[in-house]
Design a protein around this motif. Structure first.
Motif, PDB file in Angstrom:
ATOM      1  N   LYS A 362       0.815  -1.212   0.000  1.00 46.33           N
ATOM      2  CA  LYS A 362       0.000   0.000   0.000  1.00 46.33           C
ATOM      3  C   LYS A 362       0.851   1.265   0.000  1.00 46.33           C
ATOM      4  O   LYS A 362       0.337   2.354  -0.264  1.00 46.33           O
ATOM      5  CB  LYS A 362      -0.953  -0.010   1.188  1.00 46.33           C
ATOM      6  N   LEU A 363       2.136   1.130   0.313  1.00 44.99           N
ATOM      7  CA  LEU A 363       3.044   2.270   0.174  1.00 44.99           C
ATOM      8  C   LEU A 363       2.896   2.892  -1.204  1.00 44.99           C
ATOM      9  O   LEU A 363       2.803   4.119  -1.349  1.00 44.99           O
ATOM     10  CB  LEU A 363       4.494   1.804   0.381  1.00 44.99           C
ATOM     11  N   LEU A 367       1.301   6.475  -2.268  1.00 45.62           N
ATOM     12  CA  LEU A 367       2.209   7.392  -2.965  1.00 45.62           C
ATOM     13  C   LEU A 367       1.551   7.920  -4.237  1.00 45.62           C
ATOM     14  O   LEU A 367       1.588   9.123  -4.525  1.00 45.62           O
ATOM     15  CB  LEU A 367       3.522   6.681  -3.311  1.00 45.62           C
ATOM     16  N   ALA A 368       0.947   7.007  -4.999  1.00 46.41           N
ATOM     17  CA  ALA A 368       0.283   7.419  -6.239  1.00 46.41           C
ATOM     18  C   ALA A 368      -0.909   8.322  -5.945  1.00 46.41           C
ATOM     19  O   ALA A 368      -1.170   9.288  -6.674  1.00 46.41           O
ATOM     20  CB  ALA A 368      -0.161   6.180  -7.026  1.00 46.41           C
ATOM     21  N   ALA A 408      -7.151   5.539   7.390  1.00 46.36           N
ATOM     22  CA  ALA A 408      -7.284   4.375   6.502  1.00 46.36           C
ATOM     23  C   ALA A 408      -5.949   3.675   6.326  1.00 46.36           C
ATOM     24  O   ALA A 408      -5.865   2.442   6.313  1.00 46.36           O
ATOM     25  CB  ALA A 408      -7.831   4.821   5.147  1.00 46.36           C
ATOM     26  N   PHE A 409      -4.883   4.455   6.197  1.00 49.00           N
ATOM     27  CA  PHE A 409      -3.552   3.867   6.041  1.00 49.00           C
ATOM     28  C   PHE A 409      -3.080   3.256   7.355  1.00 49.00           C
ATOM     29  O   PHE A 409      -2.536   2.142   7.374  1.00 49.00           O
ATOM     30  CB  PHE A 409      -2.567   4.931   5.572  1.00 49.00           C
ATOM     31  N   ALA A 410      -3.258   3.965   8.453  1.00 53.14           N
ATOM     32  CA  ALA A 410      -2.777   3.491   9.754  1.00 53.14           C
ATOM     33  C   ALA A 410      -3.378   2.148  10.118  1.00 53.14           C
ATOM     34  O   ALA A 410      -2.695   1.281  10.672  1.00 53.14           O
ATOM     35  CB  ALA A 410      -3.091   4.518  10.839  1.00 53.14           C
ATOM     36  N   TYR A 411      -4.667   1.949   9.782  1.00 49.20           N
ATOM     37  CA  TYR A 411      -5.345   0.708  10.121  1.00 49.20           C
ATOM     38  C   TYR A 411      -5.481  -0.229   8.922  1.00 49.20           C
ATOM     39  O   TYR A 411      -6.222  -1.201   8.964  1.00 49.20           O
ATOM     40  CB  TYR A 411      -6.706   1.013  10.754  1.00 49.20           C
ATOM     41  N   MET A 432       4.294   3.590 -10.204  1.00 53.48           N
ATOM     42  CA  MET A 432       4.926   4.142  -9.000  1.00 53.48           C
ATOM     43  C   MET A 432       5.848   3.102  -8.373  1.00 53.48           C
ATOM     44  O   MET A 432       6.970   3.420  -7.931  1.00 53.48           O
ATOM     45  CB  MET A 432       3.855   4.578  -8.000  1.00 53.48           C
ATOM     46  N   ALA A 433       5.407   1.850  -8.323  1.00 56.02           N
ATOM     47  CA  ALA A 433       6.258   0.783  -7.786  1.00 56.02           C
ATOM     48  C   ALA A 433       7.530   0.632  -8.609  1.00 56.02           C
ATOM     49  O   ALA A 433       8.638   0.474  -8.059  1.00 56.02           O
ATOM     50  CB  ALA A 433       5.481  -0.539  -7.760  1.00 56.02           C
TER      51      ALA A 433
END
Length: 701
Positions: A362-363, A367-368, A408-411, A432-433
């Motif tokens: 999900k990084l 990022l995107a 949303a990201f934290a969990y 992006m990856a």
């Protein structure tokens, strides 16, 4: 008139054809005479047989850590010279069958073998087998290097013909079998037999001989101590080839039980050998023509390496494997652990294994999204969603409704990641990856946002290091310099030119999200009493657990799982991997001051709305290059099952800063965790669910 011109035209064509034939023949004749002269001159200058026997390939290499201490001293091992009369017949036949079936029938260069190689190249579209004979390989091993140039190939051919002129077939085969490299520093059959089987090269069985012969093609890949299955598979090919060549009978081939071959126990090795195995092959590119005794000064930090080994061994689940890869802010590799025990398995899972990263992927999704115009405080909705027939679910089947991007990201909310990927385009996420260094094939179907594409740990750590570097490219490296034993510098590492991968505000935004994931989200077990940013990753049925993050300029990744990809009960990225990360990072960062993260969003004035072109990425527009060099479209893969919140870390004495980027107010956190408000009535403001109140308010970001 037309009839009178026809004979004239015919005679002109005939003359041109005759001229072409004559000139072609003349050129071939001149080339042949030149080749013959070169072979005769070379043959006269070749050393005698006894001198060739005593000459040794390779040289001693001393590998040093960053502090100058010696990690290991490596050098060639030659064992005992075995004359051809005492060399086991099965060893001779195995080698000639798999490497040069027409060895006894050519003059050092095999036109039939070359033609076969070219035909396979035309038929398959890429090279699958070489045309080099045993004599050519011997010439290359003794006199040349492995550079793939036309000039070297011509010299190799001349030397091979010269060797055939001066020596008999038995002499050439004897030289080859006693000098060829079999991996692990072993040169020659006797050295290989002692290394892998613990006995002399004069006492080889058919099964053992087939394993040794199979090593020549790729010593590190087919080594029985590195990958027993690959070694057995290759040995089966050797035995089948021997049967086809008529050197063994079908009954002998059937009787060769490869699974019953017993390997010798290696002397004790420490985990730093994973690092040296990774770094030393790079010398072929750094110093391809070196023939001196050298010292390789590396980036490895001995204290960090010990801490990494202890962290993996202490936290890895039973019957599972673990790996750790850690780099400094400039890409210098500080520690590398490729498995729980180098002696048991020297397969490097930190650099070679490809596994699904789960939610750590999900990084790239976020990022995107940030580059497309999203901000951490923007509102999103955590709710059931279906995209192209695919319906992702959150762990426990709970949905929080409207929350912000940071929460949303934290969990690690799967439904939100899926919606973001669908909106900005799965091709945008894949690109992006790629931009951040992922080298393995990346799918662009919807489930890719949950980390269903296989990755290498080294690539994932590189991506997190690039976020830590505020969006600048970082290339991991392990060699600082190479010197002679007298101190003359032969090579010195030079940093790459600065390349910005994403704008500063994007790097600041993702750092904000990563920091929150550790402060209150799924990565709480990775807290070390100073600012940490990171992300957990867990794959379907708990087959893989990841934690990747950074603090004080050091970026580290931890992976745990089984080599056979079977589930590991209880394994989640936020449990054992996060604890191993914390145990290592406490030591690695101990002598560095805490560093506050730059999370202020300073967006350019022209960035008002997400870029329209970014929002129109089509999955079909994304391609990658496969390992064979072919352009390929994305491949569908199975969806991720999502990721659960881990229990709180074992060490509850570590202070938890209360201002590391509060994801949302208590109402939002109730919905995000699925907990009823009653369970939070007595939790002070700023405390994370399931954790004590902050002990040191105001520490860092």
């Amino acid at each position: 008139m037309a009839k009178r011109d026809e004979p004239r035209r015919g005679s002109t064509v005939a003359r041109l054809f005759r001229g072409l034939v004559i000139w072609t023949f003349a050129l071939l004749l001149l080339a042949g005479m030149g080749l013959a002269a070169a072979v005769l001159v070379t043959a006269r200058s070749l050393p005698g047989y006894e001198r060739l026997k005593s000459g040794q390939a390779g040289h001693m290499i001393v590998v040093r850590a960053a502090d100058g201490s010696e990690i290991v001293t490596l050098g060639p091992s030659y064992g005992k010279w075995v004359p051809i009369a005492r060399m086991p017949r099965v060893m001779q036949d195995a080698m000639t069958s798999v490497e040069d079936r027409r060895f006894r029938d050519h003059w050092g260069v095999d036109p039939v073998g070359i033609a076969r190689s070219v035909w396979v190249r035309v038929e398959k579209g890429h090279w699958r087998q070489g045309g080099s004979t045993i004599t050519q390989q011997l010439a290359r091993n003794i006199f040349l290097n492995n550079n793939r140039t036309f000039d070297r190939k011509i010299r190799e051919i001349v030397l091979a013909l010269a060797l055939e002129t001066n020596f008999s077939k038995d002499q050439i085969l004897e030289l080859y079998l006693n000098k060829v490299y079999f991996g692990g520093g072993a040169y020659g059959v006797d050295s290989a037999a002692r290394k892998f089987f613990g006995h002399s090269g004069e006492q080889l069985s058919l099964a053992e001989a087939s394993i040794i012969a199979g090593l020549v093609k790729a010593p590190s890949h087919y080594s029985p101590t590195a990958d027993a299955k690959a070694a057995v598979d290759r040995a089966q090919i050797v035995i089948r080839t021997m049967q086809e060549a008529g050197t063994i009978t079908p009954a002998q081939a059937e009787a060769a039980n490869l699974k019953e071959v017993k390997l010798a126990q290696e002397a004790g090795q420490n985990s730093a050998r994973y690092f040296t195995d990774w770094v030393l092959p790079q010398l072929d590119q750094i110093l391809p023509d070196n023939d001196q005794q050298i010292e390789v000064w590396t980036t490895l930090d001995p204290q960090a390496q010990r801490a990494a080994t202890e962290a993996i061994v202490a936290n890895v689940p039973k019957d599972a494997q673990g790996a750790l890869f850690s780099v400094d802010r400039d890409g210098a590799v500080l520690a590398m652990v490729g498995g729980t025990d180098y002696v048991t398995s020297n397969y490097n899972r930190a650099t070679n294994a490809v596994r699904q990263p789960g939610s750590a992927w999900k990084l790239f999704v976020y990022l995107a999204a940030l580059e497309a115009g999203y901000k951490p405080d923007d509102k999103v909705v955590d709710e059931p969603v279906t995209i192209e027939g695919w319906s992702p679910r959150n762990s426990g089947g709970k949905y929080a409704g409207q929350i912000d991007v940071r929460t949303a990201f934290a969990y690690s909310k799967n439904t939100v990641a899926a919606q973001l990927g669908n909106e900005i385009g799965f091709g945008a996420v894949a690109n992006m990856a790629r931009r951040f260094g992922i080298t393995t094939p990346v799918a662009t179907n919807p489930s890719m946002v949950l980390g269903t594409s296989d990755v290498r740990m080294v690539d994932m750590v590189r991506a997190f290091a690039e976020v830590s570097a505020k969006g600048a490219a970082v290339t991991p490296y392990g060699i600082r310099k190479v010197t002679t034993t007298e101190g003359e510098v032969l090579y010195s590492h030079r940093p790459d030119p600065v390349q910005q991968l994403v704008p500063d505000y994007v790097a600041a935004g993702i750092t904000d999200l990563l920091q929150t994931a550790v402060a209150i989200g799924t990565g709480r077990a990775a807290q070390i009493g100073r600012p940490v940013a990171g992300k957990t990753g867990t794959t379907t049925s708990n087959k893989d657990g990841w934690f990747l993050g950074f603090s004080s300029g050091i970026s580290t990744g931890v992976w745990m799982g089984r080599d056979d990809a079977h589930p590991v009960p209880g394994l989640q990225g936020g449990t054992a991997p996060a604890r191993a990360f914390a145990a290592y990072m406490r030591v690695a960062t101990a002598k560095r001051p805490p560093e506050k993260f730059q999370t202020d969003l300073k967006m350019p004035s022209q960035q008002l709305e997400p870029d329209d072109e970014t929002l129109q990425n089509s999955p079909d527009s994304y391609f990658y290059v496969d390992p064979d060099g072919n352009i390929a479209n994305h491949q569908p893969v199975a969806p991720d099952a999502g990721e659960a919140l881990p229990p709180r870390p074992r060490d509850d004495t570590v202070p938890v800063p209360d201002d590391q980027g509060q994801a949302a107010n208590n109402e939002f956190l109730d919905r995000a965790t699925g907990a009823p408000p009653a369970t939070r009535r007595n939790i002070p403001r700023g405390a994370a669910p399931g954790r004590p109140p902050p002990a040191h308010p105001g520490i860092g970001n």
